[in-house]
Design a protein around this motif. Structure first.
Motif, PDB file in Angstrom:
ATOM      1  N   THR A  66      17.657 -44.463  31.827  1.00 32.48           N
ATOM      2  CA  THR A  66      17.078 -44.169  32.999  1.00 32.48           C
ATOM      3  C   THR A  66      15.972 -45.541  33.265  1.00 32.48           C
ATOM      4  N   LEU A  67      15.930 -46.098  34.290  1.00 31.55           N
ATOM      5  CA  LEU A  67      14.973 -47.231  34.420  1.00 31.55           C
ATOM      6  C   LEU A  67      13.390 -46.537  34.521  1.00 31.55           C
ATOM      7  N   ILE A  68      12.646 -47.247  33.742  1.00 33.47           N
ATOM      8  CA  ILE A  68      11.151 -46.757  33.908  1.00 33.47           C
ATOM      9  C   ILE A  68      10.389 -47.224  35.106  1.00 33.47           C
ATOM     10  N   GLU A  69      10.045 -46.487  35.874  1.00 35.67           N
ATOM     11  CA  GLU A  69       9.358 -46.912  37.040  1.00 35.67           C
ATOM     12  C   GLU A  69       7.851 -46.662  36.774  1.00 35.67           C
ATOM     13  N   GLU A  70       7.154 -47.634  37.223  1.00 37.94           N
ATOM     14  CA  GLU A  70       5.545 -47.576  36.905  1.00 37.94           C
ATOM     15  C   GLU A  70       5.009 -46.439  37.863  1.00 37.94           C
ATOM     16  N   ILE A  71       4.195 -45.637  37.045  1.00 43.51           N
ATOM     17  CA  ILE A  71       3.442 -44.535  37.941  1.00 43.51           C
ATOM     18  C   ILE A  71       2.072 -44.555  37.253  1.00 43.51           C
ATOM     19  N   SER A  72       1.204 -44.331  38.305  1.00 42.06           N
ATOM     20  CA  SER A  72      -0.495 -44.408  37.777  1.00 42.06           C
ATOM     21  C   SER A  72      -0.612 -43.200  37.592  1.00 42.06           C
ATOM     22  N   GLU A  73      -2.030 -43.026  36.763  1.00 40.77           N
ATOM     23  CA  GLU A  73      -2.573 -41.823  36.547  1.00 40.77           C
ATOM     24  C   GLU A  73      -2.917 -40.920  37.510  1.00 40.77           C
ATOM     25  N   GLY A  74      -3.265 -41.935  38.698  1.00 43.56           N
ATOM     26  CA  GLY A  74      -3.488 -41.166  40.015  1.00 43.56           C
ATOM     27  C   GLY A  74      -2.499 -40.451  40.488  1.00 43.56           C
ATOM     28  N   GLU A  75      -1.275 -41.031  40.649  1.00 48.40           N
ATOM     29  CA  GLU A  75       0.092 -40.287  40.859  1.00 48.40           C
ATOM     30  C   GLU A  75       0.344 -39.070  39.910  1.00 48.40           C
ATOM     31  N   VAL A  76       0.221 -39.333  38.461  1.00 48.40           N
ATOM     32  CA  VAL A  76       0.405 -38.327  37.657  1.00 48.40           C
ATOM     33  C   VAL A  76      -0.513 -37.015  37.994  1.00 48.40           C
ATOM     34  N   GLY A  77      -1.676 -37.207  38.566  1.00 53.94           N
ATOM     35  CA  GLY A  77      -2.588 -36.210  38.738  1.00 53.94           C
ATOM     36  C   GLY A  77      -1.896 -35.330  40.083  1.00 53.94           C
ATOM     37  N   LEU A  78      -1.645 -36.277  41.116  1.00 54.82           N
ATOM     38  CA  LEU A  78      -0.842 -35.752  42.274  1.00 54.82           C
ATOM     39  C   LEU A  78       0.396 -34.864  41.951  1.00 54.82           C
ATOM     40  N   VAL A  79       1.288 -35.554  41.013  1.00 57.84           N
ATOM     41  CA  VAL A  79       2.539 -34.721  40.519  1.00 57.84           C
ATOM     42  C   VAL A  79       2.024 -33.309  39.868  1.00 57.84           C
ATOM     43  N   ASN A  80       1.177 -33.453  39.173  1.00 59.66           N
ATOM     44  CA  ASN A  80       0.654 -31.954  38.496  1.00 59.66           C
ATOM     45  C   ASN A  80       0.173 -30.964  39.489  1.00 59.66           C
ATOM     46  N   ASP A  81      -0.742 -31.692  40.592  1.00 62.82           N
ATOM     47  CA  ASP A  81      -1.044 -30.664  41.658  1.00 62.82           C
ATOM     48  C   ASP A  81      -0.050 -30.093  42.362  1.00 62.82           C
ATOM     49  N   ALA A  82       0.741 -30.900  42.851  1.00 58.68           N
ATOM     50  CA  ALA A  82       2.232 -30.433  43.498  1.00 58.68           C
ATOM     51  C   ALA A  82       2.887 -29.376  42.617  1.00 58.68           C
ATOM     52  N   LEU A  83       3.045 -29.414  41.363  1.00 60.34           N
ATOM     53  CA  LEU A  83       3.698 -28.611  40.550  1.00 60.34           C
ATOM     54  C   LEU A  83       2.961 -27.399  40.409  1.00 60.34           C
ATOM     55  N   SER A  84       1.701 -27.452  40.536  1.00 61.86           N
ATOM     56  CA  SER A  84       0.857 -26.217  40.137  1.00 61.86           C
ATOM     57  C   SER A  84       0.942 -25.252  41.452  1.00 61.86           C
ATOM     58  N   ASN A  85       1.338 -26.146  42.525  1.00 67.24           N
ATOM     59  CA  ASN A  85       1.409 -25.191  43.791  1.00 67.24           C
ATOM     60  C   ASN A  85       2.731 -24.589  43.976  1.00 67.24           C
ATOM     61  N   LEU A  86       3.723 -24.829  43.357  1.00 67.83           N
ATOM     62  CA  LEU A  86       5.036 -24.353  43.422  1.00 67.83           C
ATOM     63  C   LEU A  86       5.047 -23.042  42.634  1.00 67.83           C
ATOM     64  N   GLN A  87       6.163 -22.268  43.011  1.00 67.31           N
ATOM     65  CA  GLN A  87       6.360 -20.833  42.227  1.00 67.31           C
ATOM     66  C   GLN A  87       6.792 -21.307  40.923  1.00 67.31           C
ATOM     67  N   ALA A  88       6.618 -20.320  39.876  1.00 66.70           N
ATOM     68  CA  ALA A  88       6.879 -20.817  38.422  1.00 66.70           C
ATOM     69  C   ALA A  88       8.477 -21.213  38.317  1.00 66.70           C
ATOM     70  N   LYS A  89       9.222 -20.170  39.085  1.00 69.48           N
ATOM     71  CA  LYS A  89      10.742 -20.514  38.788  1.00 69.48           C
ATOM     72  C   LYS A  89      11.178 -21.806  39.308  1.00 69.48           C
ATOM     73  N   GLU A  90      10.531 -22.244  40.620  1.00 68.88           N
ATOM     74  CA  GLU A  90      10.921 -23.452  41.124  1.00 68.88           C
ATOM     75  C   GLU A  90      10.429 -24.652  40.325  1.00 68.88           C
ATOM     76  N   ARG A  91       9.170 -24.584  39.917  1.00 71.97           N
ATOM     77  CA  ARG A  91       8.656 -25.494  38.925  1.00 71.97           C
ATOM     78  C   ARG A  91       9.475 -25.740  37.595  1.00 71.97           C
ATOM     79  N   LYS A  92       9.883 -24.666  37.102  1.00 73.31           N
ATOM     80  CA  LYS A  92      10.721 -24.824  35.753  1.00 73.31           C
ATOM     81  C   LYS A  92      11.950 -25.306  35.969  1.00 73.31           C
TER      82      LYS A  92
END
Length: 202
Positions: free
Chosen positions: A103-129
């Motif tokens: 898999t090609l590594i795409e650059e991702i900033s720490e800010g985007e990591v935070g956005l991903v974590n926030d978005a994940l936390s808003n999902l239902q546990a089953k969907e997140r898993k």
């Protein structure tokens, strides 16, 4: 009154191992019940096929049972068991002449990591898993196992080196790279507004 099954089910791994080695072969079923789901997950992340994963997981427990007398307790039983599972998984890949994915590594900033974590936390546990599991399956097999062991099984770097047969430095590098890849894939799964802005957060 607690049943004998309930009592035994909360004993340590070493308790069951001692019972098996003393000739009480049925005690091994408690170890199987305790670890079968986790062993299957590790195997499936490598072989990428449910039928093969079930067969390899079964072979893992057969091998563990036959080799139990050689277990010295220097590592956790789960670490010893995952080592068998990982090696058997690699054997299965070789048999199928399966080529490890890349898999090609795409650059991702720490800010985007935070956005991903926030978005994940808003999902239902089953969907997140499911989203996380689907993304892990896109990693190369060895990285998928390292991520699974570190983040989901909470294995230490030292324990992971024993399981996958790599140096600590190699495991750390793979863990760092696979974390970046994983977040990059998660970003595409759940943050379309970032993707549509050329990878930049709004």
């Amino acid at each position: 009154m607690v049943s004998s099954y309930g009592y035994m089910n909360h004993q340590s791994d070493q308790y069951y191992i001692a019972r098996v080695l003393a000739g009480e072969t049925n005690a091994f079923s408690f170890l199987v019940a305790r670890y079968q789901n986790l062993v299957y997950t590790v195997v499936y992340r490598v072989v990428r096929n449910r039928e093969v994963a079930e067969e390899v997981a079964q072979d893992t427990f057969i091998k563990a049972y036959k080799s139990l007398s050689s277990y010295r307790g220097e590592a956790k039983f789960s670490t010893w068991l995952y080592t068998i599972a990982y090696r058997k998984s690699l054997d299965a890949i070789k048999k199928e002449k399966h080529v490890m994915s890349t898999t090609l590594i795409e650059e991702i900033s720490e800010g985007e990591v935070g956005l991903v974590n926030d978005a994940l936390s808003n999902l239902q546990a089953k969907e997140r898993k499911k989203i996380i599991s689907d993304s892990i399956m896109q990693l190369p097999e060895d990285e998928a196992v390292i991520v699974t062991l570190y983040y989901f099984e909470e294995k230490s770097i030292k324990e992971i080196t024993k399981i996958v047969g790599l140096t600590m430095d190699n495991v750390k590098i793979k863990l760092f790279r696979s974390r970046k890849k994983l977040y990059s894939m998660l970003k595409h799964h759940i943050l379309p507004e970032i993707n549509s802005n050329n990878g930049r957060a709004i």
